[in-house]
Design a protein around this motif. Structure first.
Motif, mmCIF file in Angstrom:
data_model
loop_
_atom_site.group_PDB
_atom_site.id
_atom_site.type_symbol
_atom_site.label_atom_id
_atom_site.label_comp_id
_atom_site.label_asym_id
_atom_site.label_seq_id
_atom_site.Cartn_x
_atom_site.Cartn_y
_atom_site.Cartn_z
ATOM 1 N N TYR A 1 0.893 8.807 4.119
ATOM 2 C CA TYR A 1 -0.165 7.792 4.063
ATOM 3 C C TYR A 1 -0.649 7.598 2.634
ATOM 4 O O TYR A 1 -0.746 6.474 2.142
ATOM 5 C CB TYR A 1 -1.316 8.238 4.970
ATOM 6 N N SER A 2 -0.953 8.705 1.959
ATOM 7 C CA SER A 2 -1.459 8.621 0.587
ATOM 8 C C SER A 2 -0.441 7.952 -0.326
ATOM 9 O O SER A 2 -0.794 7.102 -1.144
ATOM 10 C CB SER A 2 -1.752 10.014 0.042
ATOM 11 N N PHE B 1 2.545 6.943 -13.602
ATOM 12 C CA PHE B 1 2.432 7.541 -14.928
ATOM 13 C C PHE B 1 3.797 8.036 -15.389
ATOM 14 O O PHE B 1 4.773 8.002 -14.650
ATOM 15 C CB PHE B 1 1.410 8.679 -14.925
ATOM 16 N N SER C 1 -0.871 15.052 -8.458
ATOM 17 C CA SER C 1 -1.049 13.802 -9.190
ATOM 18 C C SER C 1 -0.657 12.649 -8.303
ATOM 19 O O SER C 1 0.201 12.785 -7.442
ATOM 20 C CB SER C 1 -0.167 13.775 -10.439
ATOM 21 N N GLU C 2 -1.292 11.521 -8.550
ATOM 22 C CA GLU C 2 -1.014 10.335 -7.753
ATOM 23 C C GLU C 2 -1.236 9.122 -8.624
ATOM 24 O O GLU C 2 -2.113 9.132 -9.474
ATOM 25 C CB GLU C 2 -1.968 10.313 -6.552
ATOM 26 N N GLY C 3 -0.458 8.090 -8.427
ATOM 27 C CA GLY C 3 -0.634 6.866 -9.193
ATOM 28 C C GLY C 3 0.669 6.462 -9.839
ATOM 29 O O GLY C 3 1.726 6.553 -9.229
ATOM 30 N N HIS D 1 -4.672 18.708 5.284
ATOM 31 C CA HIS D 1 -3.885 18.772 4.060
ATOM 32 C C HIS D 1 -4.616 19.550 2.973
ATOM 33 O O HIS D 1 -4.039 20.402 2.301
ATOM 34 C CB HIS D 1 -3.561 17.355 3.583
ATOM 35 N N LYS E 1 5.404 8.718 -9.576
ATOM 36 C CA LYS E 1 4.408 8.196 -8.643
ATOM 37 C C LYS E 1 3.527 9.308 -8.097
ATOM 38 O O LYS E 1 2.406 9.053 -7.664
ATOM 39 C CB LYS E 1 5.110 7.487 -7.476
ATOM 40 N N SER E 2 4.042 10.500 -8.049
ATOM 41 C CA SER E 2 3.246 11.588 -7.494
ATOM 42 C C SER E 2 3.871 12.924 -7.876
ATOM 43 O O SER E 2 5.093 13.046 -7.965
ATOM 44 C CB SER E 2 3.167 11.424 -5.972
ATOM 45 N N SER F 1 -6.878 8.835 3.424
ATOM 46 C CA SER F 1 -6.148 9.097 2.184
ATOM 47 C C SER F 1 -6.770 10.272 1.442
ATOM 48 O O SER F 1 -7.934 10.608 1.635
ATOM 49 C CB SER F 1 -6.153 7.866 1.304
ATOM 50 N N SER G 1 1.884 13.629 7.502
ATOM 51 C CA SER G 1 1.467 12.237 7.672
ATOM 52 C C SER G 1 0.393 11.860 6.662
ATOM 53 O O SER G 1 0.358 10.726 6.204
ATOM 54 C CB SER G 1 1.040 11.952 9.107
ATOM 55 N N THR G 2 -0.446 12.809 6.245
ATOM 56 C CA THR G 2 -1.404 12.504 5.169
ATOM 57 C C THR G 2 -0.685 12.210 3.869
ATOM 58 O O THR G 2 -1.056 11.282 3.137
ATOM 59 C CB THR G 2 -2.352 13.691 4.935
ATOM 60 N N ARG G 3 0.347 12.984 3.596
ATOM 61 C CA ARG G 3 1.075 12.768 2.341
ATOM 62 C C ARG G 3 1.783 11.417 2.349
ATOM 63 O O ARG G 3 1.776 10.696 1.341
ATOM 64 C CB ARG G 3 2.087 13.891 2.134
ATOM 65 N N SER H 1 -0.780 4.650 -2.597
ATOM 66 C CA SER H 1 -0.832 4.787 -4.053
ATOM 67 C C SER H 1 0.345 4.092 -4.726
ATOM 68 O O SER H 1 0.222 3.627 -5.845
ATOM 69 C CB SER H 1 -0.878 6.262 -4.448
ATOM 70 N N ARG I 1 -6.453 -0.323 2.898
ATOM 71 C CA ARG I 1 -7.119 0.931 3.208
ATOM 72 C C ARG I 1 -8.255 0.734 4.197
ATOM 73 O O ARG I 1 -8.371 1.456 5.180
ATOM 74 C CB ARG I 1 -7.708 1.506 1.927
ATOM 75 N N THR J 1 -0.216 17.405 7.790
ATOM 76 C CA THR J 1 -0.093 17.372 6.342
ATOM 77 C C THR J 1 0.927 16.334 5.916
ATOM 78 O O THR J 1 0.689 15.553 4.994
ATOM 79 C CB THR J 1 0.333 18.763 5.838
#
Lengths: 346, 253
Positions: free
Chosen positions: A143-144, B194, B190-192, B69, A312-313, B115, A139-141, A148, A106, A137
């Motif tokens: 990236y995140s 679970f 949600s993220e991670g 976003h 995961k999301s 992020s 590319s942010t998703r 994660s 990061r 939006t």
């Protein structure tokens, strides 16, 4: 029925009043026992088959071409060496040191995804405009989610000053190292550079559900990526890459995204009242027409590669039709999608 | 360290906008202004409904992809709450300025990050709703939001409400849930890593904070207070903030 009927060809009807068109398709008055079908001929829970082709670009370190119906995404991964002198606020890492890997990825921006929606891939994308909100939006998703899920480990992207693996594969460099030690220069093993992965996605054609396609392309491209073996040349004090030797990138797990949109019977209906009025349908893998008519959407990313289903999301926005039960039920739908995509990725 | 401070809010802080609110909770301070219904730009104009525009401005620097976003998330949620069909061809503009955000005590993080920041989302939702209420924009419901992190510590699972940046970093999963005042699930991010069961527990925790039955029987309220004295009741907070503002405005009568 004595009212005069006007016969309209289906494409014209869809163009003039898209909402009633989709609604009529879903509620087939002729035969209520028939399951609801969408305008594209699919059932509500039916997805388009995913086709993935790896290494379609010759100059990238890893690439993939993913087709999801008429949505086509091209993904290329290109690695670049980033010497640590060029990293601002670099904190040295020692081998075997624990250190949170996520922090390095990061903080030094080692994964750089970028999404481009090509002009002409869909009518709404105009030439010569700055990146749209949708592209940003997306590319942010991506990236995140890349960070994660921890799919790419930072260990693969580090370049050490001494070759990895101790004395195993150091036959040709054995002489050099011996000299160093004779000279009595105590040189610490340190990280000299990082690989930065530029992950570029190009939508060749766009027909809805961009995130699922983009994410599948990213996963397929990363699994296909192999970086040249890089080592530190102490004489020239720079990192040199091997022309022939390549090392496959380790990609952990196989997260798969599954998106559905909620189509409501009432156009611009009264929502937010807890129980939505009228019926609603969960349309899996929506196409472009459906996306313009649906406000609420859910995306779930699951990974079943360890045998157990791990989420995961979850991203759910734009309405209140999807409550707790639907989210729970959506996990099984996503699981099914995971198996399909896993089969396509082999 | 857990910043278990009660949320604070002030309404009508900006004199020139139609409505504004300042909100601070869990280390975040935001100011929002709402203007609307105003004339929409030609390309944003919609024949049947108002266009809702959300602009998020970060504490430092200019907005990047992350802000876009957040804006799209808020836009889709607020458009559901505002009675957009009452104002065709017009624009309702919500501007959110982040003033202060908590810092990570352990590492020096970069100022601009791409992020997604889950911990700030509840504050964004709450501030936007307060500003909309202050502007008197007709809405079909209000909304409350909260962030919950699931932290695995010494083999035990723990839920942290309104996590600090450090807790977000070490958590196995982070969740943001928003509920309307009719107990509908408006937003769920949600993220991670679970399972469905964990998400269910998070849902319960978040629902307890966001939509506790407001003026229930006194006996049950007492019992609830005894059970969880620390948890804040966001809906009650929204209500009391508005009540005190109305009381202050009507003081002259």
């Amino acid at each position: 029925m004595s009212a005069p009927t006007i016969k309209l060809p289906a494409p014209l009807f869809a163009r003039l009043s898209p909402h009633p068109f989709l609604l009529r398709n879903l509620t087939s008055a002729a035969d209520p026992s028939r399951p609801a079908t969408r305008t594209n001929g699919r059932g509500t829970q039916e997805t388009r088959p995913l086709h993935a082709k790896a290494s379609s670009l010759s100059h990238a370190h890893g690439s993939s071409l993913v087709r999801l119906g008429d949505t086509t995404v091209l993904c290329g991964v290109r690695g670049e060496v980033l010497p640590v002198e060029r990293v601002p606020l670099f904190r040295p890492v020692d081998r075997g040191g624990v250190g949170l890997g996520r922090g390095e990825l990061r903080d030094y921006d080692l994964l750089v995804p970028n999404i481009e929606l090509a002009t002409g891939s869909a009518p709404q994308f105009l030439p010569g405009v700055p990146p749209t909100a949708l592209a940003q939006t997306l590319s942010t998703r991506v990236y995140s989610l890349l960070h994660s899920t921890g799919m790419v480990g930072v260990e693969d992207l580090r370049v050490w000053s001494k070759p990895a693996g101790g004395g195993e594969d150091t036959e040709m460099e054995g002489a050099g190292e011996g000299q160093e030690e004779e000279e009595g220069v105590k040189e610490e093993d340190r990280v000299v550079a990082y690989w930065v992965l530029y992950i570029d996605l190009l939508f060749v054609s766009f027909d809805g559900n961009p995130f699922d396609a983009a994410w599948a392309a990213v996963v397929a491209a990363l699994r296909n990526t192999s970086l040249p073996v890089a080592r530190w040349d102490p004489e020239r004090e720079m990192v040199v890459c091997s022309r022939t030797e390549k090392r496959q990138l380790n990609v952990k797990g196989l997260p798969v995204a599954c998106t559905a949109a909620v189509f409501e019977e009432k156009e611009l209906g009264e929502v937010g009242t807890g129980v939505p009025e009228g019926r609603h349908w969960l349309l899996l893998d929506p196409d472009r027409l459906e996306e313009t008519l649906c406000r609420e959407a859910i995306t779930m990313v699951v990974d079943c590669s360890d045998g157990e289903t791990r989420i995961k999301s979850i991203e759910k926005q734009g309405g209140t039709a999807i409550g707790r039960e639907l989210v729970r039920g959506f996990a099984t739908i996503a699981e099914k999608r995971w198996k399909e995509v896993q089969g396509a990725m082999k | 360290m857990t910043a278990t401070t009660a949320p604070k809010a002030a309404l009508g802080v900006l004199p020139r906008s139609d409505g504004s609110a300042k909100y601070s909770h869990a280390g975040y301070t935001l100011t929002a202004s709402v203007n609307g219904p105003i004339e929409a730009q030609r390309r944003d104009e919609h024949a049947y409904e108002a266009h809702v525009e959300v602009i998020v401005r970060p504490a430092a620097g200019v907005g990047g992809t992350r802000e876009r976003h957040l804006e799209s998330l808020l836009q889709s949620s607020l458009a559901q709450l505002i009675l957009v069909k009452n104002f065709p061809r017009s624009l309702i503009q919500v501007v959110l300025q982040i003033e202060d955000s908590p810092e990570n005590d352990y590492v020096n993080t970069k100022l601009v990050q791409a992020s997604l920041n889950f911990a700030i989302m509840p504050a964004l939702v709450q501030t936007a709703i307060l500003a909309l209420l202050s502007a008197g924009v007709p809405m079909r419901a209000t909304a409350t939001a909260t962030a919950v992190a699931v932290v695995h510590q010494d083999g035990a699972k723990k839920m942290v409400v309104d996590p600090s940046p450090r807790e977000v970093e070490t958590a196995s999963s982070v969740h943001v849930l928003a509920f309307t005042s009719h107990n509908g699930l408006l937003l769920a991010e949600s993220e991670g890593d679970f399972t469905v069961g964990e998400w269910d527990d998070v849902y319960e925790t978040a629902k307890e904070i966001c939509c506790r039955s407001t003026p229930a029987k006194e006996g049950t309220a007492m019992v609830l207070d005894d059970e969880e004295p620390s948890a804040t009741d966001m809906r009650q907070f929204l209500r009391s903030t508005m009540e005190s503002k109305v009381a202050a405005d009507l003081h002259w009568k």
